[in-house]
Design a protein around this motif. Structure first.
Motif, PDB file in Angstrom:
ATOM      1  N   MET A   1       0.850  -1.208   0.000  1.00 38.26           N
ATOM      2  CA  MET A   1       0.000   0.000   0.000  1.00 38.26           C
ATOM      3  C   MET A   1       0.878   1.248   0.000  1.00 38.26           C
ATOM      4  N   LYS A   2       0.356   2.269  -0.612  1.00 44.94           N
ATOM      5  CA  LYS A   2       1.139   3.505  -0.635  1.00 44.94           C
ATOM      6  C   LYS A   2       0.247   4.719  -0.387  1.00 44.94           C
ATOM      7  N   PHE A   3       0.765   5.605   0.455  1.00 43.65           N
ATOM      8  CA  PHE A   3       0.053   6.834   0.793  1.00 43.65           C
ATOM      9  C   PHE A   3       0.695   8.024   0.083  1.00 43.65           C
ATOM     10  N   GLY A   4      -0.104   9.021  -0.191  1.00 46.15           N
ATOM     11  CA  GLY A   4       0.408  10.284  -0.713  1.00 46.15           C
ATOM     12  C   GLY A   4      -0.137  11.432   0.124  1.00 46.15           C
ATOM     13  N   VAL A   5       0.700  12.428   0.336  1.00 41.44           N
ATOM     14  CA  VAL A   5       0.262  13.639   1.042  1.00 41.44           C
ATOM     15  C   VAL A   5       0.368  14.804   0.064  1.00 41.44           C
ATOM     16  N   ILE A   6      -0.750  15.412  -0.240  1.00 44.76           N
ATOM     17  CA  ILE A   6      -0.749  16.489  -1.231  1.00 44.76           C
ATOM     18  C   ILE A   6      -0.264  17.786  -0.593  1.00 44.76           C
ATOM     19  N   VAL A   7       0.583  18.484  -1.311  1.00 47.32           N
ATOM     20  CA  VAL A   7       1.153  19.731  -0.791  1.00 47.32           C
ATOM     21  C   VAL A   7       0.741  20.895  -1.681  1.00 47.32           C
ATOM     22  N   PHE A   8      -0.017  21.809  -1.125  1.00 49.16           N
ATOM     23  CA  PHE A   8      -0.370  23.051  -1.816  1.00 49.16           C
ATOM     24  C   PHE A   8       0.541  24.158  -1.292  1.00 49.16           C
ATOM     25  N   PRO A   9       0.662  25.247  -2.041  1.00 46.65           N
ATOM     26  CA  PRO A   9       1.327  26.391  -1.442  1.00 46.65           C
ATOM     27  C   PRO A   9       0.514  26.836  -0.226  1.00 46.65           C
ATOM     28  N   ILE A  46      -3.843  11.973   1.364  1.00 48.60           N
ATOM     29  CA  ILE A  46      -4.234  12.847   2.470  1.00 48.60           C
ATOM     30  C   ILE A  46      -4.135  14.290   1.982  1.00 48.60           C
ATOM     31  N   ILE A  47      -5.199  15.036   2.157  1.00 51.56           N
ATOM     32  CA  ILE A  47      -5.153  16.473   1.878  1.00 51.56           C
ATOM     33  C   ILE A  47      -4.996  17.150   3.233  1.00 51.56           C
ATOM     34  N   PRO A  48      -3.814  17.705   3.483  1.00 48.27           N
ATOM     35  CA  PRO A  48      -3.480  18.114   4.847  1.00 48.27           C
ATOM     36  C   PRO A  48      -4.027  19.497   5.210  1.00 48.27           C
ATOM     37  N   GLY A  49      -3.840  19.821   6.472  1.00 53.05           N
ATOM     38  CA  GLY A  49      -4.250  21.129   6.957  1.00 53.05           C
ATOM     39  C   GLY A  49      -3.275  22.210   6.538  1.00 53.05           C
ATOM     40  N   GLY A  50      -3.688  23.431   6.806  1.00 53.27           N
ATOM     41  CA  GLY A  50      -2.850  24.573   6.469  1.00 53.27           C
ATOM     42  C   GLY A  50      -3.688  25.721   5.964  1.00 53.27           C
ATOM     43  N   PHE A  51      -3.044  26.558   5.189  1.00 57.49           N
ATOM     44  CA  PHE A  51      -3.725  27.746   4.647  1.00 57.49           C
ATOM     45  C   PHE A  51      -3.425  27.813   3.155  1.00 57.49           C
ATOM     46  N   SER A  52      -3.919  26.830   2.404  1.00 63.28           N
ATOM     47  CA  SER A  52      -3.625  26.794   0.983  1.00 63.28           C
ATOM     48  C   SER A  52      -4.041  28.113   0.341  1.00 63.28           C
ATOM     49  N   TYR A  53      -3.147  28.660  -0.462  1.00 66.01           N
ATOM     50  CA  TYR A  53      -3.383  29.951  -1.129  1.00 66.01           C
ATOM     51  C   TYR A  53      -3.797  31.036  -0.135  1.00 66.01           C
ATOM     52  N   GLY A  54      -3.255  30.931   1.086  1.00 60.76           N
ATOM     53  CA  GLY A  54      -3.525  31.971   2.070  1.00 60.76           C
ATOM     54  C   GLY A  54      -4.981  32.106   2.460  1.00 60.76           C
ATOM     55  N   VAL A  82      -9.543   9.023   0.238  1.00 59.73           N
ATOM     56  CA  VAL A  82      -9.127  10.423   0.381  1.00 59.73           C
ATOM     57  C   VAL A  82      -9.489  10.886   1.787  1.00 59.73           C
ATOM     58  N   LEU A  83      -8.486  11.381   2.515  1.00 57.28           N
ATOM     59  CA  LEU A  83      -8.723  11.915   3.859  1.00 57.28           C
ATOM     60  C   LEU A  83      -8.349  13.395   3.850  1.00 57.28           C
ATOM     61  N   GLY A  84      -9.331  14.242   4.058  1.00 58.65           N
ATOM     62  CA  GLY A  84      -9.087  15.681   4.118  1.00 58.65           C
ATOM     63  C   GLY A  84      -9.164  16.155   5.561  1.00 58.65           C
ATOM     64  N   ILE A  85      -8.090  16.778   6.022  1.00 59.57           N
ATOM     65  CA  ILE A  85      -8.020  17.232   7.410  1.00 59.57           C
ATOM     66  C   ILE A  85      -8.001  18.755   7.438  1.00 59.57           C
ATOM     67  N   CYS A  86      -8.923  19.343   8.157  1.00 60.24           N
ATOM     68  CA  CYS A  86      -8.980  20.791   8.377  1.00 60.24           C
ATOM     69  C   CYS A  86      -9.065  21.531   7.040  1.00 60.24           C
ATOM     70  N   ASN A  87      -8.005  22.190   6.599  1.00 64.11           N
ATOM     71  CA  ASN A  87      -8.041  22.838   5.294  1.00 64.11           C
ATOM     72  C   ASN A  87      -8.355  21.810   4.203  1.00 64.11           C
ATOM     73  N   GLY A  88      -7.939  20.574   4.422  1.00 62.18           N
ATOM     74  CA  GLY A  88      -8.257  19.509   3.469  1.00 62.18           C
ATOM     75  C   GLY A  88      -9.760  19.256   3.383  1.00 62.18           C
TER      76      GLY A  88
END
Lengths: 233, 81
Positions: A1-9, A46-54, A82-88
């Protein structure tokens, strides 16, 4: 199995998610830059948390137009997890992969604290290592976590048992007083009808080590790994 | 040519920012305020060679797909020559 974590600005929980998958779940994981469009190597993203595009325009609104998101839609349609966390979660709602929207918290503040959520459904790929009614102590960190949807959508989410986590107190009681942000029906996390896309405002990846105050989030990632293991991927 | 797009929260969607603004202006002594709703306003400069109908269509599509979230917001488009 393989996981990916998507990184946005503007993503800032990408490394936390990567760390949890590699260290605590013990599975291979890659970062996926938002301009990449090939997700064929992955079983779960995984679509992680953060502030994508501010958080410009609306939280998650601009990330939804990143090239990777068309691939995420196809990936989800093919049954990828697909797991979206917070901003995700905000991004998944903006992209229409989950119903409803996340608006400004009821009391306007950015909330950054440990809260409790109750597992409402343990028959999902993300919660099968948990028990219904279990209370998890997990941090939230958001200004726009107030889940809204129309009456028909809420009724559908309830009927189809797609509300996966509700804000509660440490005993599991779900009341208005335990609702940190004003979310409708105390909703902290929901999934799609096919149950392969989950969005949640709390940060389980920040609750995987006792040193950080809680390790209650680990079972969510372990559930997903168990699901993938059972599918022999 | 300019497109003006007004994005407002749908009736019934809670607007905590509007409520806070209302509270603040009332503290300043402004009376007779029944409600405050906060929205967004966009000015989009468009190619002057466009027909007004084309400009309206383009701006409307942008408003629907990007500028507003149809789950929670309505929008209105005005075209100014």
């Amino acid at each position: 199995m393989k996981f990916g974590v998507i990184v946005f600005p503007g993503s800032n929980c990408d490394h936390d998610a990567y760390h949890v998958i590699s260290k605590h779940v013990g599975q291979p994981v890659d970062f996926i830059w938002h301009r990449d469009t090939n997700l064929s190597a992955y079983d779960a993203v995984i679509i992680p948390g953060g502030f994508s595009y501010g958080d410009y325009l609306r939280a998650g609104a601009l990330a939804r137009f990143s090239p990777v998101m068309a691939s995420v839609k196809e990936f989800a349609a093919r049954g990828g997890f697909v797991l979206g966390i917070c901003n995700g979660f905000q991004i998944l709602a903006e992209a229409g992969l989950l119903p409803g929207a996340l608006i400004r918290n009821r009391d306007l503040h950015f909330i950054c604290e440990h809260i409790h959520v109750r597992v409402e459904n343990d028959d999902t790929p993300f919660t099968n290592e948990l028990k219904r009614g279990t209370v998890l102590r997990i941090p939230v960190a958001h200004a726009e976590g107030n889940y809204v949807c129309d009456d028909a959508t809420l009724a559908e989410l309830q009927r189809e048992e797609r509300i996966i986590f509700r804000y509660c107190d440490e005993t599991g009681a779900v009341t208005d007083a335990t609702n940190p942000n004003g979310s409708r029906d105390n909703i902290a996390g929901i999934c799609n009808r096919e149950r392969n896309v989950l969005g949640m405002m709390p940060h389980p990846e920040r609750a995987c080590e006792d040193l950080l105050g809680s390790s209650d989030g680990r079972d969510i990632f372990r559930s997903l790994a168990a699901t993938l293991a059972a599918a022999h991927v | 040519m300019k497109a003006k797009v007004y994005v407002t929260l749908k009736p019934g969607v809670l607007d905590p920012q509007g409520k806070a603004i209302q509270h603040s202006v009332e503290l300043l002594g402004y009376g007779g305020i029944a409600d405050v709703r906060q929205g967004k306003y966009f000015e989009i400069a468009l190619d002057g060679a466009l027909q007004e109908s084309e400009a309206r269509e383009t701006a409307t599509r942008m408003a629907r797909e990007v500028l507003s979230n149809p789950v929670i917001e309505d929008f209105r488009v005005e075209i100014e020559r």
